[in-house]
Design a protein around this motif. Sequence first.
Motif, short mmCIF file in Angstrom:
data_model
loop_
_atom_site.label_atom_id
_atom_site.label_comp_id
_atom_site.label_asym_id
_atom_site.label_seq_id
_atom_site.Cartn_x
_atom_site.Cartn_y
_atom_site.Cartn_z
N GLY A 29 21.73 1.37 32.45
CA GLY A 29 22.04 1.41 31.34
C GLY A 29 23.42 2.55 31.52
O GLY A 29 22.96 3.81 31.75
N VAL A 30 24.70 2.26 31.13
CA VAL A 30 25.74 3.26 31.51
C VAL A 30 26.40 3.06 29.87
O VAL A 30 26.79 2.37 29.26
N ALA A 31 26.72 4.64 29.61
CA ALA A 31 27.46 4.83 28.28
C ALA A 31 28.87 5.19 28.55
O ALA A 31 28.96 6.40 29.48
N VAL A 75 38.96 6.20 34.90
CA VAL A 75 38.59 4.81 35.02
C VAL A 75 39.81 3.94 35.42
O VAL A 75 39.60 2.91 36.04
N CYS A 76 40.95 4.47 34.93
CA CYS A 76 42.17 3.68 35.12
C CYS A 76 42.64 3.95 36.66
O CYS A 76 43.65 3.42 36.98
N ASP A 93 31.12 -2.95 32.32
CA ASP A 93 30.58 -3.59 30.83
C ASP A 93 30.88 -2.38 29.83
O ASP A 93 31.27 -2.59 28.76
N ALA A 94 30.39 -1.12 29.99
CA ALA A 94 30.50 -0.13 29.30
C ALA A 94 31.87 0.09 29.10
O ALA A 94 32.41 0.47 27.79
N LEU A 95 32.88 0.30 29.88
CA LEU A 95 34.22 0.39 29.70
C LEU A 95 34.81 -0.64 29.01
O LEU A 95 35.70 -0.50 27.83
N ARG A 96 34.50 -1.91 29.04
CA ARG A 96 35.01 -3.10 28.28
C ARG A 96 34.79 -2.83 26.89
O ARG A 96 35.59 -3.15 25.85
N GLY A 97 33.53 -2.29 26.59
CA GLY A 97 32.99 -1.95 25.40
C GLY A 97 33.88 -1.11 24.57
O GLY A 97 34.16 -1.33 23.34
N GLY A 115 26.91 -0.34 28.49
CA GLY A 115 27.00 -1.44 29.43
C GLY A 115 25.45 -1.60 30.07
O GLY A 115 24.83 -0.69 30.78
N ILE A 116 25.01 -2.82 30.06
CA ILE A 116 23.37 -3.29 30.45
C ILE A 116 23.49 -4.15 31.52
O ILE A 116 24.18 -5.17 31.31
#
Length: 316
Positions: free
Chosen positions: A303-305, A200-201, A261-265, A250-251
Amino acid sequence: MGSHSLHINRRQSHLKWSNAITPVLKVDSGAVVTFDALDASNGQVSTSTSAEDVSNFDINLADPVYGPVYVNGAEPGDALEVEILDLKTADWGWTAVMPGFGLLADEFREPQIKIWDLPADKPYAVFKEGIRIPLRPFLGEMGVAPEADGEFSTIPPLITGGNIDCRHLTVGSKLFLPVKTPGALFSCGDGHAAQGDGEVCGTAIETSMHATLRLTVRKNHDWVASPHYFAAPLAPIAGFEDRGSYAALGINSDLLEATRDALRGIINYLTATRGLTRTEAYMLASIAVDLKLAEVVDMPNFGVAATLPLNIFQGE
């Protein structure tokens, strides 16, 4: 042709995919070839590289691949099977946050770098005290020449492979690539010691690699129209027994934004409960977090986990 001659060295590299590049080696189907590949920085990063140095990183020199290898008998309509026989990393690697690069590039604007020790006698690397990352080496880049004429960057993946960054292509696995030009013209590079699904980075544990691969032509495999692979079962690593995982969902109606959003979570979880800075959490996510499609049919939202294995935390 003796097996000792089936070797690609660090000087035999290129920075573009092209069917016009002269092969540096010709082999028969089934040949075993060894590759010595510099890391994705192409030698720009060393053990003394600082965050300030990262700002001067020349992306135009990044992601070299080594080859190409012409495989006798490979023709359009075939597939090239690449069996991963052995992978040996260097004794160090690096992970960086590079301005303008990565899934949350707009939120992480300052350069940062971590230099990792990769001791040959340990199956893990230490992120920081109490956090160990199991080492499962793979090549981020494996591909064949495209059908279209011209030059294509080695940074984005193509249907002929390239920078697919698939962490499941460990020793014992097999990659199948669609042949688009006579001889296939196979090249590889971009060694990784560990990575989560998604990177991700923008960087994994980047490292130089000595790779041993078997290249075999599979005739009449036109149904392989993009990279396919067989993932070998992973051997257990002592100290990393499955202890479950923690995930953030992330939804969003936009798949990319659901992923962000999932990554931020998961970054919020790591900073709130594990004492990491946001930048440390972002880098750790690139190494250890897997992005998974949890839900794709209940429109309009996806939805992404972002899933973090808890066995990386020691002493719990």
